[in-house]
Design a protein around this motif. Structure first.
Motif, PDB file in Angstrom:
ATOM      1  N   ASP A  99       0.766  -1.259  -0.051  1.00 14.26           N
ATOM      2  CA  ASP A  99       0.063  -0.005   0.083  1.00 14.26           C
ATOM      3  C   ASP A  99       0.888   1.263   0.175  1.00 14.26           C
ATOM      4  N   LEU A 100       1.860   1.407   1.045  1.00 14.33           N
ATOM      5  CA  LEU A 100       2.514   2.501   1.033  1.00 14.33           C
ATOM      6  C   LEU A 100       3.421   2.905  -0.103  1.00 14.33           C
ATOM      7  N   TRP A 101       4.159   1.621  -0.470  1.00 12.04           N
ATOM      8  CA  TRP A 101       5.089   1.530  -1.604  1.00 12.04           C
ATOM      9  C   TRP A 101       4.065   2.045  -3.006  1.00 12.04           C
ATOM     10  N   THR A 102       3.058   1.652  -3.097  1.00 11.66           N
ATOM     11  CA  THR A 102       2.191   2.120  -4.141  1.00 11.66           C
ATOM     12  C   THR A 102       2.189   3.683  -4.208  1.00 11.66           C
ATOM     13  N   LEU A 103       1.648   3.978  -3.086  1.00 11.12           N
ATOM     14  CA  LEU A 103       1.333   5.463  -2.624  1.00 11.12           C
ATOM     15  C   LEU A 103       2.362   6.344  -3.155  1.00 11.12           C
ATOM     16  N   LEU A 104       3.592   5.964  -2.567  1.00  9.55           N
ATOM     17  CA  LEU A 104       4.739   6.690  -2.555  1.00  9.55           C
ATOM     18  C   LEU A 104       5.327   6.745  -4.003  1.00  9.55           C
ATOM     19  N   PHE A 105       5.567   5.315  -4.480  1.00 10.92           N
ATOM     20  CA  PHE A 105       6.551   5.364  -5.645  1.00 10.92           C
ATOM     21  C   PHE A 105       5.569   4.706  -6.801  1.00 10.92           C
ATOM     22  N   ARG A 106       4.242   4.545  -6.719  1.00 11.05           N
ATOM     23  CA  ARG A 106       3.460   4.375  -7.939  1.00 11.05           C
ATOM     24  C   ARG A 106       3.635   2.661  -8.383  1.00 11.05           C
ATOM     25  N   LYS A 107       4.412   1.879  -7.554  1.00  3.27           N
ATOM     26  CA  LYS A 107       4.535   0.300  -7.643  1.00  3.27           C
ATOM     27  C   LYS A 107       4.609  -0.484  -6.214  1.00  3.27           C
ATOM     28  N   GLN A 108       4.483  -1.516  -6.534  1.00  7.79           N
ATOM     29  CA  GLN A 108       4.762  -2.382  -5.283  1.00  7.79           C
ATOM     30  C   GLN A 108       6.281  -3.036  -5.376  1.00  7.79           C
ATOM     31  N   ILE A 109       6.703  -3.302  -4.173  1.00  2.00           N
ATOM     32  CA  ILE A 109       8.102  -3.976  -4.103  1.00  2.00           C
ATOM     33  C   ILE A 109       8.066  -5.111  -4.785  1.00  2.00           C
ATOM     34  N   ASP A 110       9.419  -5.393  -5.585  1.00  2.00           N
ATOM     35  CA  ASP A 110       9.407  -6.499  -6.395  1.00  2.00           C
ATOM     36  C   ASP A 110       9.741  -7.916  -5.499  1.00  2.00           C
ATOM     37  N   ASN A 111      10.582  -7.616  -4.586  1.00  2.00           N
ATOM     38  CA  ASN A 111      10.744  -8.732  -3.643  1.00  2.00           C
ATOM     39  C   ASN A 111      11.201  -8.506  -2.022  1.00  2.00           C
ATOM     40  N   LEU A 112      10.913  -9.329  -1.418  1.00  2.12           N
ATOM     41  CA  LEU A 112      10.694  -9.169   0.014  1.00  2.12           C
ATOM     42  C   LEU A 112      11.307 -10.307   0.544  1.00  2.12           C
ATOM     43  N   LYS A 113      12.405 -10.164   1.450  1.00  4.93           N
ATOM     44  CA  LYS A 113      12.995 -11.439   2.152  1.00  4.93           C
ATOM     45  C   LYS A 113      13.243 -11.075   3.494  1.00  4.93           C
ATOM     46  N   THR A 114      13.220 -11.990   4.302  1.00  3.78           N
ATOM     47  CA  THR A 114      13.360 -11.940   5.866  1.00  3.78           C
ATOM     48  C   THR A 114      13.952 -13.093   6.428  1.00  3.78           C
ATOM     49  N   ASN A 115      14.554 -13.034   7.376  1.00  2.07           N
ATOM     50  CA  ASN A 115      15.408 -14.158   8.278  1.00  2.07           C
ATOM     51  C   ASN A 115      14.382 -14.334   9.449  1.00  2.07           C
ATOM     52  N   HIS A 116      13.377 -13.716   9.553  1.00  2.00           N
ATOM     53  CA  HIS A 116      12.281 -13.955  10.576  1.00  2.00           C
ATOM     54  C   HIS A 116      12.839 -13.638  11.926  1.00  2.00           C
ATOM     55  N   ARG A 117      13.949 -12.778  12.123  1.00  2.00           N
ATOM     56  CA  ARG A 117      14.499 -12.509  13.358  1.00  2.00           C
ATOM     57  C   ARG A 117      14.539 -10.886  13.256  1.00  2.00           C
ATOM     58  N   GLY A 118      13.805 -10.346  12.602  1.00  2.00           N
ATOM     59  CA  GLY A 118      13.689  -8.798  12.530  1.00  2.00           C
ATOM     60  C   GLY A 118      14.403  -8.169  11.416  1.00  2.00           C
TER      61      GLY A 118
END
Length: 269
Positions: free
Chosen positions: A141-160
């Motif tokens: 939502d916020l990335w689309t509002l600010l930069f007119r597109k969604q993030i292409d990739n999200l990665k996490t180590n599940h530790r913050g």
């Protein structure tokens, strides 16, 4: 003859708020273009005033002349070449010191903008209830509002720790490559290396980020880095407004891509 109904305003169509004030979606891009040179000019002016104060009133004319020189050299400073000269004849602001001052200034400005964005969006959107949900809300939502597109990739180590990749980051899409200042031998080596990789992997097997091997992209990356300070501050402010305290760093390895690393408080590698 019936008159057609006017198209709804952007904010009314999206947020359902007829009292909202609309701005062009390009305003953020134009603002970012001006913010970085302004931050370097402020840093140079503060250094000049500090040196003038320490040197006394006898160097005022020399300070004014060197202040003009600093304004003329601002564009080359953004490229990463040389430090900022302050007022006085013996003062040189180190390149890293100037970049650090610019980072803190732009990051603080972006933080305030991020807080305001979340405050506005929260009027019409429910707030996320968990850190992971907050990151997903940021990526969509916020990335689309600010930069007119969604993030292409999200990665996490599940530790913050979260890594957000935007392959075509809008504020960087209008930046061009500079191949003039790049050494011809390095250019030839990079071109040959990339040709070997294309032959080995096939044309479709080479990512867009591999174009960083061409020409003076190293110089382009150096120029582009300060333009990520403000967006990183915006991301940090958005997270703080949603109740997630974190540090945010941004970098690019090849235009127009950008990678944002988010480290929440108490995160573990």
């Amino acid at each position: 003859m019936a008159t057609p109904n006017p198209a709804p305003m952007v904010s009314e169509a999206i947020d359902g708020d007829p009292t909202a004030t609309d701005v062009a979606t390009s305003c953020l891009d134009f603002l970012l273009i001006e913010l970085v040179p302004m931050a370097y000019r402020i840093t140079a002016d503060l250094a000049a005033k500090e040196q003038e104060y320490l040197s006394g009133p006898g160097t005022s004319k020399a300070s004014q002349q060197e202040k003009k020189d600093v304004e003329n050299d601002t564009s080359s400073t953004i490229a990463g070449g040389g430090g900022l000269r302050g007022g006085g004849t013996a003062t040189v602001v180190d390149e890293e010191e100037a970049r650090e001052a610019v980072f803190h200034r732009l990051d603080a400005l972006g933080y305030r903008v991020g807080l305001g964005v979340v405050e506005r969006v929260s009027r019409t959107h429910p707030r996320p209830t968990s850190p992971l949900a907050t990151i997903k809300f940021l990526c969509k939502d916020l990335w689309t509002l600010l930069f007119r597109k969604q993030i292409d990739n999200l990665k996490t180590n599940h530790r913050g720790i979260y890594v957000l990749t935007d392959n075509t980051f809008k504020p960087l899409t209008r930046m061009s490559f500079d191949t003039i200042k790049h050494a011809p031998t390095a250019h030839a080596t990079a071109t040959n290396t990339l040709s070997d990789r294309i032959n080995a992997a096939g044309e479709k097997g080479v990512e867009y980020g591999d174009m960083a091997a061409f020409g003076g992209d190293a110089n382009s990356i150096s120029r582009a880095q300060p333009f990520l300070y403000f967006p990183a501050g915006v991301v940090r402010g958005c997270l703080a407004g949603l109740g997630v305290e974190a540090s945010v760093s941004a970098e690019t390895s090849g235009l127009p891509g950008a990678v944002f690393q988010i480290r929440t408080v108490g995160s573990k590698a």
